[in-house]
Motif scaffolding. Structure first.
Motif, mmCIF file in Angstrom:
data_model
loop_
_atom_site.group_PDB
_atom_site.id
_atom_site.type_symbol
_atom_site.label_atom_id
_atom_site.label_comp_id
_atom_site.label_asym_id
_atom_site.label_seq_id
_atom_site.Cartn_x
_atom_site.Cartn_y
_atom_site.Cartn_z
ATOM 1 N N SER A 129 -6.045 30.283 20.656
ATOM 2 C CA SER A 129 -5.228 29.947 19.491
ATOM 3 C C SER A 129 -5.221 28.467 19.159
ATOM 4 C CB SER A 129 -3.785 30.422 19.708
ATOM 5 O OG SER A 129 -3.226 29.819 20.861
ATOM 6 N N SER A 130 -5.987 27.670 19.898
ATOM 7 C CA SER A 130 -6.021 26.235 19.622
ATOM 8 C C SER A 130 -7.362 25.638 20.040
ATOM 9 C CB SER A 130 -4.893 25.509 20.364
ATOM 10 O OG SER A 130 -5.141 25.506 21.764
ATOM 11 N N TYR A 165 -8.827 30.370 15.110
ATOM 12 C CA TYR A 165 -7.579 30.047 15.797
ATOM 13 C C TYR A 165 -6.412 30.824 15.189
ATOM 14 C CZ TYR A 165 -10.237 25.927 17.398
ATOM 15 O OH TYR A 165 -11.187 25.090 17.922
ATOM 16 N N LYS A 192 -4.166 33.559 17.074
ATOM 17 C CA LYS A 192 -2.733 33.338 17.222
ATOM 18 C C LYS A 192 -1.951 34.571 16.787
ATOM 19 C CE LYS A 192 -1.496 29.213 16.458
ATOM 20 N NZ LYS A 192 -1.128 27.904 15.845
ATOM 21 N N LYS A 198 0.378 37.183 19.163
ATOM 22 C CA LYS A 198 1.798 37.368 18.862
ATOM 23 C C LYS A 198 2.206 38.842 18.889
ATOM 24 C CE LYS A 198 2.629 33.281 15.971
ATOM 25 N NZ LYS A 198 2.945 32.819 14.589
#
Length: 263
Positions: free
Chosen positions: A50-51, A115, A119, A123
């Motif tokens: 996610s980053s 990303y 993400k 979640k």
């Protein structure tokens, strides 16, 4: 690694051309650009990061460096990505490649979309539960850092510690090869943050350095070596941009030269 963690690579089109996928880049074996391309695309297919930092940690495990290059040239913004090969001890080697030389699907814009998608996936309910519980089960004040890592490795999870020169843990990332998840400890919860692990495994512990542990200053020096290999300082900034800023600058220089010649 595909066999070790029961990963199933796709075998058609571009993906087939990118085989063998999860083998570490071996600079001495040659065809470095193809090796790097294979690793990057395999990682983007099989893992969710996610980053930028999480993707960087993942790629470095396969001897691939990644650097974001952003800035302005003549008032115009640019953003690009450069990839390079690394040795097993974490040093950059050879000439890096800007992403446009490999493909738009691994460029700056493509990674931002990757990303965001990752993400959202992470979640989803229970997406991180298995990783979170497995890490907690491996935590014990009676274990050393190496014993903690070994327990996780038995479950197909790598724990990547970031350590400063004094031995303090200032960051930790987990790579779950079975689930295809890469997550910083803080993403899993405050109870799995770097501060918690630093208290659990204090710097006073006497252990042999682990290959994945990197000191902050050493890491910066290594990445600097990767970025500068084969480029001058100015060329590094400009040639790594995945935009038209550099080309526009060159056109302006040519116009200035023509005007001077006409005078």
């Amino acid at each position: 690694m595909e066999h070790k963690y029961n990963l199933h690579p796709a075998v058609k089109g571009q993906e087939q051309a990118d085989a063998p996928g999860f083998r570490k880049v071996n600079y001495k074996a040659g065809n470095v650009k193809q090796q790097i391309s294979s690793v990057i695309r395999s990682c983007l297919r099989h893992y969710r990061c996610s980053s930028y930092g999480e993707l960087r940690t993942l790629l470095e495990a396969f001897n691939v460096s990644i650097e974001e290059r952003t800035g302005t040239v003549d008032g115009r913004s640019y953003a690009g990505i450069v990839y390079g090969a690394m040795t097993d001890d974490g040093y950059g080697i050879g000439t890096p490649f800007k992403s446009s030389k490999i493909g738009k699907d691994i460029g700056y814009k493509a990674l931002q979309a990757y990303y965001a998608k990752s993400k959202e996936k992470l979640k989803e309910p229970d997406a991180l539960d298995h990783l979170r519980h497995t890490v907690k089960d491996a935590m014990s004040p009676y274990n050393t850092r190496d014993e903690f890592r070994q327990r996780l490795e038995a479950d197909g999870i790598d724990a990547i510690l970031r350590i400063n020169p004094t031995g303090r843990i200032y960051g930790i990332t987990f790579i779950d090869h079975n689930a295809g998840i890469v997550a910083n400890g803080s993403v899993l919860g405050k109870e799995l943050s770097a501060r918690v692990f630093n208290e659990l495994f204090p710097a006073s512990q006497k252990e042999e350095p682990h290959p994945v542990e990197q000191h902050a200053e050493q890491k910066g020096e290594q990445r600097s070596h990767t970025a500068k290999s084969g480029f001058g300082i100015v060329d590094t900034i400009l040639d790594l941009a995945d935009t038209q800023a550099y080309e526009e600058q060159q056109r302006q220089i040519q116009r200035r030269k023509k005007r001077r010649l006409c005078k």
